[in-house]
Scaffold this motif. Structure first.
Motif, short mmCIF file in Angstrom:
data_model
loop_
_atom_site.label_atom_id
_atom_site.label_comp_id
_atom_site.label_asym_id
_atom_site.label_seq_id
_atom_site.Cartn_x
_atom_site.Cartn_y
_atom_site.Cartn_z
N TYR A 147 -5.82 -0.57 -7.35
CA TYR A 147 -4.65 -1.23 -7.92
C TYR A 147 -3.88 -0.25 -8.79
N VAL A 148 -2.55 -0.38 -8.81
CA VAL A 148 -1.73 0.46 -9.69
C VAL A 148 -0.95 -0.41 -10.67
N ASP A 149 -1.02 -0.04 -11.94
CA ASP A 149 -0.20 -0.71 -12.96
C ASP A 149 1.23 -0.21 -12.74
N ASP A 150 2.07 -1.07 -12.20
CA ASP A 150 3.41 -0.65 -11.77
C ASP A 150 4.41 -1.72 -12.22
N PRO A 151 5.58 -1.29 -12.71
CA PRO A 151 6.53 -2.28 -13.23
C PRO A 151 7.02 -3.28 -12.19
N ARG A 152 6.86 -2.98 -10.90
CA ARG A 152 7.32 -3.91 -9.86
C ARG A 152 6.37 -5.08 -9.64
N ASN A 153 5.13 -4.96 -10.11
CA ASN A 153 4.11 -5.98 -9.80
C ASN A 153 4.46 -7.36 -10.34
N LYS A 194 11.22 15.36 -7.97
CA LYS A 194 12.04 14.55 -8.86
C LYS A 194 12.58 13.40 -8.03
N ARG A 195 12.30 12.17 -8.46
CA ARG A 195 12.71 11.00 -7.68
C ARG A 195 14.21 10.75 -7.78
N ARG A 196 14.78 10.43 -6.65
CA ARG A 196 16.22 10.15 -6.62
C ARG A 196 16.54 8.85 -7.38
N TYR A 216 6.18 9.69 -13.50
CA TYR A 216 6.50 8.35 -12.99
C TYR A 216 5.26 7.43 -12.90
N ALA A 217 5.50 6.14 -13.07
CA ALA A 217 4.49 5.07 -12.89
C ALA A 217 3.13 5.47 -13.47
N SER A 218 2.07 5.42 -12.67
CA SER A 218 0.73 5.74 -13.18
C SER A 218 0.33 7.16 -12.84
N HIS A 219 1.31 8.01 -12.53
CA HIS A 219 0.96 9.35 -12.06
C HIS A 219 0.29 10.23 -13.11
N GLU A 220 0.58 9.99 -14.40
CA GLU A 220 -0.12 10.77 -15.44
C GLU A 220 -1.63 10.51 -15.36
N HIS A 234 0.80 -1.23 0.00
CA HIS A 234 0.00 0.00 0.00
C HIS A 234 0.83 1.28 0.00
N ALA A 235 0.46 2.18 -0.93
CA ALA A 235 1.10 3.51 -1.01
C ALA A 235 0.01 4.57 -0.87
N ALA A 236 0.43 5.82 -0.76
CA ALA A 236 -0.51 6.95 -0.72
C ALA A 236 0.13 8.12 -1.46
N ASP A 237 -0.66 8.83 -2.26
CA ASP A 237 -0.16 9.92 -3.10
C ASP A 237 -0.93 11.21 -2.86
N PRO A 238 -0.26 12.22 -2.24
CA PRO A 238 -0.93 13.51 -2.04
C PRO A 238 -0.71 14.44 -3.24
N TRP A 271 1.77 -6.84 -5.49
CA TRP A 271 1.38 -5.73 -6.38
C TRP A 271 1.18 -4.45 -5.57
N MET A 272 1.21 -3.30 -6.30
CA MET A 272 1.04 -1.98 -5.69
C MET A 272 -0.42 -1.56 -5.70
N GLU A 273 -0.83 -0.90 -4.62
CA GLU A 273 -2.14 -0.27 -4.57
C GLU A 273 -1.92 1.12 -3.97
N PRO A 332 4.59 13.45 -4.88
CA PRO A 332 5.43 13.04 -3.74
C PRO A 332 4.79 11.99 -2.83
N GLY A 333 4.53 10.81 -3.39
CA GLY A 333 3.87 9.76 -2.61
C GLY A 333 4.87 8.78 -2.04
N GLY A 334 4.35 7.79 -1.34
CA GLY A 334 5.24 6.77 -0.79
C GLY A 334 4.46 5.65 -0.12
N MET A 335 5.20 4.71 0.41
CA MET A 335 4.59 3.53 1.02
C MET A 335 4.04 3.85 2.41
N ILE A 336 2.92 3.20 2.72
CA ILE A 336 2.32 3.36 4.05
C ILE A 336 3.15 2.55 5.05
#
Ligand code: BGC
Length: 260
Positions: free
Chosen positions: A184-190, A129-131, A236-240, A109-113, A195-197, A139-143
């Protein structure tokens, strides 16, 4: 949905392992595919990390529930556990088994403000800009374990866009949020088993609280700036997709992107 995690051209992140090709019509688990045997891959650098799960069989997991401090419930509803005890990706096959680079089996689980304002007639949002890959992102991240989504939203924004230092204006902004997405998020890590949500929340400044705000990149971010929401920009990822939801929420239409 479910495209970024079916890429067979590039090897899976931080590995030399390639996904098995999964044709569109075989994504769903309900479609029989007896010979489907993708590689099992769990990034060795995630083993024994405090944020990572043990292997299946080495621990007991409470699927589809809150399990100690880990929320193993999915925003998509109940997910299935296969005959070997592995949770199955609710969106179907990805061509790779195992936990990959993710920390948790099942949902991660992540959260995106999305913090926004109107500036010179334009809707703008704060991006970092992600490192890790140099891409601009929300600027989101994991819960964190046991953390409420509302806390993660504030914490990640403060860490990445304010170098960890909150202020009274931003505290005011957190008081009113509109949820744009939960799922659910379509993410290359899944993978097939991890999987990412995420939950995406818009905090809009309808006064002038953020007119003179000073942002400073911190933690996993190396840059921070306002981006005009209706200008096409690779994110990045599904942010668009989340920005599209933001525009819809504010009743704004934008020109089609070249890579749409
Ligand atoms: C990122 C979030 C993103 C999520 C899913 C997390 O690692 O911090 O911004 O939405 O992954 O891609």
């Amino acid at each position: 949905m479910h495209l970024k995690c079916r890429d067979t051209e590039k090897p899976y992140l931080r590995s030399e392992i390639h996904r098995v090709e999964v044709p569109d019509e075989k994504v769903e688990w309900t479609v029989e595919w007896a010979s489907y045997k993708p590689t099992v891959y769990t990034d060795p650098s995630t083993n024994n990390k405090p944020w990572a799960d043990k292997n299946i069989g080495e621990a007991t997991f409470k699927w589809n529930q809150i399990d100690g401090k880990t929320d193993r419930r999915s925003h998509t509803g109940q997910y299935v556990i296969d005959d070997y005890g592995y949770p199955l990706n609710p969106m179907g096959r990805t061509g790779l088994r195992g936990r990959g680079v993710l920390g948790k089996w099942g949902p991660n689980h992540a959260a995106d403000p999305i913090v926004t304002r109107i500036h010179k007639g334009q809707l703008q949002f704060v991006a970092i800009k992600r490192r890790d890959n140099g891409e601009w992102a929300i600027p989101g991240g994991m819960i964190d374990p046991g953390e409420a989504v509302s806390e993660t939203l504030k914490r990640e924004f403060t860490e990445e866009a304010l170098e960890g230092v909150t202020n009274k204006d931003i505290e005011e902004i957190w008081k009113k949020g509109s949820e744009l997405y939960r799922g659910y998020v379509d993410d290359p890590r899944n993978t097939d088993n991890a999987w990412m949500e995420t939950v995406v929340v818009n905090f809009h400044d309808d006064g002038e609280l953020l007119e003179c705000a000073e942002f400073k990149a911190g933690d996993d971010a190396v840059g921070v700036r306002w981006i005009n929401a209706n200008l096409p920009e690779k994110l990045y990822a599904s942010h668009e997709y989340f920005i599209e939801l933001l525009l819809k929420h504010h009743g704004i239409s934008r020109p089609k992107m070249e890579y749409d």
